[in-house]
Design a protein around this motif. Sequence first.
Motif, PDB file in Angstrom:
ATOM      1  N   SER A  92       0.839  -1.191   0.000  1.00  0.00           N
ATOM      2  CA  SER A  92       0.000   0.000   0.000  1.00  0.00           C
ATOM      3  C   SER A  92       0.882   1.251   0.000  1.00  0.00           C
ATOM      4  O   SER A  92       2.017   1.248   0.485  1.00  0.00           O
ATOM      5  CB  SER A  92      -0.933   0.004   1.210  1.00  0.00           C
ATOM      6  OG  SER A  92      -0.179   0.007   2.419  1.00  0.00           O
ATOM      7  N   PHE A  93       0.349   2.313  -0.550  1.00  0.00           N
ATOM      8  CA  PHE A  93       1.096   3.563  -0.676  1.00  0.00           C
ATOM      9  C   PHE A  93       1.320   4.179   0.703  1.00  0.00           C
ATOM     10  O   PHE A  93       0.391   4.287   1.514  1.00  0.00           O
ATOM     11  CB  PHE A  93       0.332   4.529  -1.579  1.00  0.00           C
ATOM     12  CG  PHE A  93       0.948   5.890  -1.697  1.00  0.00           C
ATOM     13  CD1 PHE A  93       2.063   6.086  -2.498  1.00  0.00           C
ATOM     14  CD2 PHE A  93       0.425   6.972  -1.008  1.00  0.00           C
ATOM     15  CE1 PHE A  93       2.639   7.343  -2.620  1.00  0.00           C
ATOM     16  CE2 PHE A  93       0.985   8.224  -1.128  1.00  0.00           C
ATOM     17  CZ  PHE A  93       2.095   8.409  -1.942  1.00  0.00           C
ATOM     18  N   ALA A  94       2.563   4.599   0.965  1.00  0.00           N
ATOM     19  CA  ALA A  94       2.872   5.230   2.244  1.00  0.00           C
ATOM     20  C   ALA A  94       2.907   6.750   2.094  1.00  0.00           C
ATOM     21  O   ALA A  94       2.120   7.466   2.716  1.00  0.00           O
ATOM     22  CB  ALA A  94       4.200   4.717   2.790  1.00  0.00           C
ATOM     23  N   SER A  95       3.800   7.241   1.250  1.00  0.00           N
ATOM     24  CA  SER A  95       3.898   8.693   1.070  1.00  0.00           C
ATOM     25  C   SER A  95       4.841   8.996  -0.092  1.00  0.00           C
ATOM     26  O   SER A  95       5.590   8.133  -0.543  1.00  0.00           O
ATOM     27  CB  SER A  95       4.425   9.362   2.342  1.00  0.00           C
ATOM     28  OG  SER A  95       5.767   8.933   2.594  1.00  0.00           O
ATOM     29  N   MET A  96       4.777  10.237  -0.553  1.00  0.00           N
ATOM     30  CA  MET A  96       5.766  10.755  -1.483  1.00  0.00           C
ATOM     31  C   MET A  96       6.881  11.407  -0.672  1.00  0.00           C
ATOM     32  O   MET A  96       6.627  12.026   0.370  1.00  0.00           O
ATOM     33  CB  MET A  96       5.145  11.776  -2.429  1.00  0.00           C
ATOM     34  CG  MET A  96       4.370  11.150  -3.566  1.00  0.00           C
ATOM     35  SD  MET A  96       5.474  10.371  -4.779  1.00  0.00           S
ATOM     36  CE  MET A  96       4.271   9.701  -5.926  1.00  0.00           C
ATOM     37  N   ASP A  97       8.103  11.255  -1.116  1.00  0.00           N
ATOM     38  CA  ASP A  97       9.236  11.788  -0.370  1.00  0.00           C
ATOM     39  C   ASP A  97      10.223  12.396  -1.356  1.00  0.00           C
ATOM     40  O   ASP A  97      10.077  12.260  -2.578  1.00  0.00           O
ATOM     41  CB  ASP A  97       9.890  10.650   0.434  1.00  0.00           C
ATOM     42  CG  ASP A  97      10.738  11.170   1.596  1.00  0.00           C
ATOM     43  OD1 ASP A  97      10.877  12.405   1.725  1.00  0.00           O
ATOM     44  OD2 ASP A  97      11.245  10.334   2.364  1.00  0.00           O
ATOM     45  N   ASN A  98      11.226  13.086  -0.856  1.00  0.00           N
ATOM     46  CA  ASN A  98      12.324  13.555  -1.694  1.00  0.00           C
ATOM     47  C   ASN A  98      13.601  13.559  -0.868  1.00  0.00           C
ATOM     48  O   ASN A  98      13.574  13.349   0.340  1.00  0.00           O
ATOM     49  CB  ASN A  98      12.035  14.925  -2.301  1.00  0.00           C
ATOM     50  CG  ASN A  98      11.712  15.968  -1.247  1.00  0.00           C
ATOM     51  OD1 ASN A  98      12.376  16.030  -0.211  1.00  0.00           O
ATOM     52  ND2 ASN A  98      10.685  16.781  -1.502  1.00  0.00           N
ATOM     53  N   ILE A  99      14.711  13.759  -1.552  1.00  0.00           N
ATOM     54  CA  ILE A  99      16.022  13.734  -0.905  1.00  0.00           C
ATOM     55  C   ILE A  99      16.621  15.123  -0.970  1.00  0.00           C
ATOM     56  O   ILE A  99      16.555  15.807  -2.008  1.00  0.00           O
ATOM     57  CB  ILE A  99      16.954  12.718  -1.589  1.00  0.00           C
ATOM     58  CG1 ILE A  99      16.423  11.293  -1.404  1.00  0.00           C
ATOM     59  CG2 ILE A  99      18.378  12.823  -1.048  1.00  0.00           C
ATOM     60  CD1 ILE A  99      17.200  10.253  -2.183  1.00  0.00           C
ATOM     61  N   THR A 100      17.219  15.554   0.129  1.00  0.00           N
ATOM     62  CA  THR A 100      17.908  16.844   0.170  1.00  0.00           C
ATOM     63  C   THR A 100      19.410  16.613   0.021  1.00  0.00           C
ATOM     64  O   THR A 100      20.013  15.819   0.747  1.00  0.00           O
ATOM     65  CB  THR A 100      17.632  17.568   1.492  1.00  0.00           C
ATOM     66  OG1 THR A 100      16.225  17.825   1.603  1.00  0.00           O
ATOM     67  CG2 THR A 100      18.389  18.897   1.559  1.00  0.00           C
ATOM     68  N   PHE A 101      19.998  17.305  -0.957  1.00  0.00           N
ATOM     69  CA  PHE A 101      21.439  17.211  -1.208  1.00  0.00           C
ATOM     70  C   PHE A 101      22.105  18.489  -0.656  1.00  0.00           C
ATOM     71  O   PHE A 101      21.782  19.599  -1.090  1.00  0.00           O
ATOM     72  CB  PHE A 101      21.726  17.087  -2.698  1.00  0.00           C
ATOM     73  CG  PHE A 101      21.077  15.901  -3.354  1.00  0.00           C
ATOM     74  CD1 PHE A 101      21.645  14.644  -3.271  1.00  0.00           C
ATOM     75  CD2 PHE A 101      19.883  16.049  -4.066  1.00  0.00           C
ATOM     76  CE1 PHE A 101      21.055  13.555  -3.883  1.00  0.00           C
ATOM     77  CE2 PHE A 101      19.297  14.963  -4.675  1.00  0.00           C
ATOM     78  CZ  PHE A 101      19.876  13.711  -4.575  1.00  0.00           C
ATOM     79  N   THR A 102      23.022  18.324   0.259  1.00  0.00           N
ATOM     80  CA  THR A 102      23.693  19.462   0.890  1.00  0.00           C
ATOM     81  C   THR A 102      25.145  19.517   0.421  1.00  0.00           C
ATOM     82  O   THR A 102      25.854  18.500   0.448  1.00  0.00           O
ATOM     83  CB  THR A 102      23.652  19.331   2.418  1.00  0.00           C
ATOM     84  OG1 THR A 102      22.290  19.193   2.843  1.00  0.00           O
ATOM     85  CG2 THR A 102      24.261  20.552   3.086  1.00  0.00           C
ATOM     86  N   VAL A 103      25.581  20.699  -0.008  1.00  0.00           N
ATOM     87  CA  VAL A 103      26.935  20.839  -0.532  1.00  0.00           C
ATOM     88  C   VAL A 103      27.956  20.472   0.545  1.00  0.00           C
ATOM     89  O   VAL A 103      27.820  20.831   1.720  1.00  0.00           O
ATOM     90  CB  VAL A 103      27.176  22.264  -1.065  1.00  0.00           C
ATOM     91  CG1 VAL A 103      27.178  23.289   0.057  1.00  0.00           C
ATOM     92  CG2 VAL A 103      28.472  22.321  -1.867  1.00  0.00           C
ATOM     93  N   SER A 104      29.000  19.728   0.138  1.00  0.00           N
ATOM     94  CA  SER A 104      30.007  19.280   1.098  1.00  0.00           C
ATOM     95  C   SER A 104      31.429  19.479   0.602  1.00  0.00           C
ATOM     96  O   SER A 104      32.380  19.350   1.374  1.00  0.00           O
ATOM     97  CB  SER A 104      29.800  17.804   1.434  1.00  0.00           C
ATOM     98  OG  SER A 104      29.938  17.008   0.265  1.00  0.00           O
ATOM     99  N   GLY A 105      31.620  19.783  -0.652  1.00  0.00           N
ATOM    100  CA  GLY A 105      32.974  19.958  -1.151  1.00  0.00           C
ATOM    101  C   GLY A 105      32.982  20.389  -2.600  1.00  0.00           C
ATOM    102  O   GLY A 105      31.974  20.299  -3.306  1.00  0.00           O
ATOM    103  N   ALA A 106      34.115  20.896  -3.057  1.00  0.00           N
ATOM    104  CA  ALA A 106      34.241  21.341  -4.443  1.00  0.00           C
ATOM    105  C   ALA A 106      35.682  21.209  -4.881  1.00  0.00           C
ATOM    106  O   ALA A 106      36.613  21.209  -4.062  1.00  0.00           O
ATOM    107  CB  ALA A 106      33.770  22.788  -4.585  1.00  0.00           C
TER     108      ALA A 106
END
Length: 627
Positions: free
Chosen positions: A594-608
């Motif tokens: 059964s469907f739980a939820s829609m989600d997304n991922i947060t990408f946080t800058v860590s290096g360059a």
Amino acid sequence: MNKNLKKSLFVSMAALGFLAAAGTVNAQNASAKSYARVTSNQKMTTDPTTRNVTFTGNNALYTKAGTLRGARKVATVTTLNNLASSKTSQKNVRAYRVATTNRGSVYYKVVTFDGNYRGWIYGGKSQADFGGGVDSYTTFNNQSLSTLTQAQQNATYKIASPGTANDGKTVTYKQPAWTQYKVGRAITNSSPYVNTVFKIDQVGTRNREGDQWVHIYDVSNATSPANGWILMSGLTQAEAPVADNAIRINLVDPTNNNNVIKSFDYARTNAQKGSYFGNYTNNVWTITANDQTSILNQARTALNGTSYGLDNLTAAQLAQIGATKFGTSVNITVNKISTIADNAIRINFIKPDGTSLKTVDWTKNGVAKGSAVGYAVNNSSLWSLNSADQTGIQSAITTALNNSGYQIAGNALTAAQIDTIARGTFGGQVYINVVPIANNYSTIVPYARVAGGSTSHALTGVNSQYVNGTITVSVPSTTSFISNPNSNQASLSNLSIKLTAAQVEANQGILGTWLSSINGTNATDVKKAAVKSANDQFEALAQSQFNNNALSFNGFTGTAGTSFTSQQVMDYIHGSVLNPLTSPDFPGFNDDGSFASMDNITFTVSGADSGTFGTPVKVTYTYPVDD
């Protein structure tokens, strides 16, 4: 006197008796059936292929012309109607004799190709055309080679299952099986040709079955006895051996993993056969950024002129390539592109970071689909365009790139780019590279890695609410179903279901409905495994994508050619809208599907990385470990 009288009476009675008998005979002849007679009966000598006929259902089949004395019925009108509608070519019919009666009627002697029915049938009043109980019939429909994809036309093939079976797929035929009377096999055993490589030069379908037949020829022997017709399904694409220090990347149709659109070999100096192409760290296969870029560029080059494209390599595809051993091949799915007009060629613009910028379709009147845009030049390895076409294409490119921040290098087509476009075909596409108009900024190229991880992968920008890509959830072949699942929202079979995030949003119960039909003692475990697979696959898509809506990665500017530090890049990112990045939405499911939820991922800058202005710079983002 008495004697004479008796004699006279006797003669008179005898005469009367004769007349009476004659009258009886004449009366019988007058009432008897009048039969026709044959005035001509001859073998037909016209081209046999023009004498294939079908039954119209207007007349029955007889041992002789139906109006002749003693004609007996061989097959009724009902039987002939069944033969006419048969879906097997063995019921095709050939006319081989023609007769004419004194009444002007034409009769044909015919036979079914399997020999089960033979006899005479009324054919009308003229030998100029078939009529009455028969009509002309096309047993096989020849088609243009363009019926096949360009890849199928260019490919080489082997007979998939060599042997002696007379099944249309094992040996070759002088004509497609049962399409011409008593024209049989070219060879009766294909085993000696197990390693023979063929190409296709003709194609068509049998009228009754509708199956596709192709004519193949031995590429190394134009007079090979094996040259002939065979079912397309009886062939498999041939591959040359892969070099020990290379992998072969087969670009395949998204709906058929056996349909190879194009292939290319990617070699690495000093690589050892049997060793893996990529690196396996923290349970993840990765390949270097340089390899990613080179493979993507070669794939796009290979797809030039086809109706397929490859915008990026997904995390799953990168893992596939990484897990491939040198000396072997791997299949990578490409995308069927949106419709291109038959008289157009689509030009795709590729940015320095390998991502697609935009496209433009250039059209030309009076050209045929599949024809080349340009022409080969004598004593040159490069193709060319006629001057008017080159001017028109250059103008279309300039217009398309206006206000995009990009141009083709030098703002003019190079000889290599002209060669690429010229080799393209109308109805297909090509890829050419573009560069930033100003060279005083560095394009930010985002990469991502899981928090605490040591390897990163490319992030692809998408302008979509939901993650791009299709996942496949499968269950073991031993799984028991209560009934066949049925849904208009997804492509599925008993053992697998294909899903996109957008489909799940539109029909949140789709996975649960499918799993609810699973039965058996291990149903719970099967469902949990399927749900975990779905969750993992959708999350893997999200881990390689970010929402690119209204984001600009070209704002890091400075004096062209001068150096910058990684800290300068980080300072710029922290002060811009490029931190954090967010993945498109992806669905999650409960253990029962059964469907739980829609989600997304947060990408946080860590290096360059550090670098010089005017060249792309890699920036790394991290995302949290999945709970």
